[in-house]
Design an enzyme around this catalytic site. Structure first.
Site, PDB file in Angstrom:
ATOM      1  N   PHE A  19      -6.045   7.573  -9.817  1.00  0.00           N
ATOM      2  CA  PHE A  19      -4.689   7.028  -9.826  1.00  0.00           C
ATOM      3  C   PHE A  19      -4.484   6.276 -11.135  1.00  0.00           C
ATOM      4  CE2 PHE A  19      -1.145   6.315  -6.922  1.00  0.00           C
ATOM      5  CZ  PHE A  19      -0.414   5.357  -7.609  1.00  0.00           C
ATOM      6  N   HIS A  49     -11.859   4.525  -4.673  1.00  0.00           N
ATOM      7  CA  HIS A  49     -10.875   5.558  -4.368  1.00  0.00           C
ATOM      8  C   HIS A  49     -11.070   6.813  -5.215  1.00  0.00           C
ATOM      9  CE1 HIS A  49      -8.412   2.702  -1.977  1.00  0.00           C
ATOM     10  NE2 HIS A  49      -8.888   1.830  -2.837  1.00  0.00           N
ATOM     11  N   HIS A  53     -12.245   9.974  -0.217  1.00  0.00           N
ATOM     12  CA  HIS A  53     -12.510   8.582   0.139  1.00  0.00           C
ATOM     13  C   HIS A  53     -11.770   8.187   1.413  1.00  0.00           C
ATOM     14  CE1 HIS A  53      -8.834   8.382  -2.362  1.00  0.00           C
ATOM     15  NE2 HIS A  53      -8.475   7.388  -1.542  1.00  0.00           N
ATOM     16  N   ASP A  55      -9.817   5.005   3.094  1.00  0.00           N
ATOM     17  CA  ASP A  55      -9.177   3.706   2.878  1.00  0.00           C
ATOM     18  C   ASP A  55      -9.534   2.756   4.019  1.00  0.00           C
ATOM     19  OD1 ASP A  55      -7.903   4.515   0.584  1.00  0.00           O
ATOM     20  OD2 ASP A  55      -5.929   4.749   1.512  1.00  0.00           O
ATOM     21  N   HIS A  59      -7.094  -2.297   2.127  1.00  0.00           N
ATOM     22  CA  HIS A  59      -6.400  -1.667   1.003  1.00  0.00           C
ATOM     23  C   HIS A  59      -4.891  -1.894   1.066  1.00  0.00           C
ATOM     24  CE1 HIS A  59      -5.441   1.085  -2.162  1.00  0.00           C
ATOM     25  NE2 HIS A  59      -4.954   2.019  -1.363  1.00  0.00           N
ATOM     26  N   HIS A 161       1.253   4.279   4.673  1.00  0.00           N
ATOM     27  CA  HIS A 161       0.122   3.370   4.851  1.00  0.00           C
ATOM     28  C   HIS A 161       0.467   2.257   5.848  1.00  0.00           C
ATOM     29  CE1 HIS A 161      -1.626   5.159   1.160  1.00  0.00           C
ATOM     30  NE2 HIS A 161      -2.783   4.718   1.638  1.00  0.00           N
ATOM     31  N   GLU A 173      -8.377  10.616   2.060  1.00  0.00           N
ATOM     32  CA  GLU A 173      -7.539  11.147   0.986  1.00  0.00           C
ATOM     33  C   GLU A 173      -8.384  11.895  -0.032  1.00  0.00           C
ATOM     34  OE1 GLU A 173      -4.089   7.678   0.932  1.00  0.00           O
ATOM     35  OE2 GLU A 173      -5.973   7.319  -0.160  1.00  0.00           O
TER      36      GLU A 173
END
EC number: 3.5.1.9
Length: 212
Positions: A19, A49, A53, A55, A59, A161, A173
């Site tokens: 990201f 991440h 992964h 979460d 997070h 989320h 994800e």
């Protein structure tokens, strides 16, 4: 014959996409085999991440649990892979409704024809919050996706989320589902026991179900 296994984890290496602004994977050698040193020992730096992964609630919730504190049972067991390939920016209920009968507690959605494991995709597909609500109503405890986030990359509210937070679901994800036919499998994707972390890398695999 042994059940077939699908590795649904992307490769993790220097240059693996992250990201924008997140910590990329880096590795250096702290020790190498040489006279007086019998082993290679590496040191790695990465965001939790990177790659496939899980979460943790931490997070997306300032008071949420860390990944190392979570029950592992959602990450292990019967799972369904549903294809919603190139259906738009959000996975809507209409895209997956064909495959929700007798739903197992774990659902992974494939959106890519070919996952971009070598580049960041700012136009990634995400879950519509209402889709998550309806999956949870059918008993889903974990949802996953083959993109880097269950929310759009530019989202500042992280609506999906927040549904996960409210319903106490678990999320995976950045999976790679390119070679996985739609259907039911056993999921094995255990996070590391990182007792203060907001996420953990996983080596996610699907195992073929066998008849009793």
């Amino acid at each position: 014959m042994n059940p077939r296994i699908w590795d649904i984890s992307p490769p993790v290496h220097e240059g693996a996409p992250v990201f924008p602004g997140d910590t990329p994977y880096r590795q250096r050698w702290a020790a190498t085999i040489a006279p007086g040193c019998p082993v290679n020992v590496s040191e790695i730096t990465l965001s939790p991440h990177v790659g496939a992964h899980a979460d943790a609630p931490l997070h997306y919730d300032a008071e949420g649990a860390t990944i190392g504190a979570l029950d592992l049972s959602p990450y292990l067991g019967p799972c369904r892979v549903i294809h919603a390939i190139a259906r738009g920016p959000l996975v809507e209920w209409a895209h997956i409704a064909h495959a929700v009968e007798r739903l197992p507690p774990r659902v992974l959605v494939r959106t890519y024809q070919r996952a971009p494991v070598d580049r960041w995709d700012g136009a990634l597909a995400a879950y519509a919050p209402a889709t998550i609500e309806r999956l949870a109503a059918l008993g889903a405890k974990l949802i996953g996706i083959d993109t880097a986030s269950i929310d759009p990359a530019d989202s500042k509210t992280l609506d999906s989320h927040q549904v996960i937070r409210r319903l106490d679901l678990r999320v995976l994800e950045n999976l790679v589902l390119d070679e996985v036919p739609e259907g039911d499998y056993e999921l094995i994707a255990l996070p590391l026991k990182l007792v203060t972390a907001d996420a953990s890398p996983v080596r996610a695999v699907l195992r073929e179900l066998t008849s009793p």
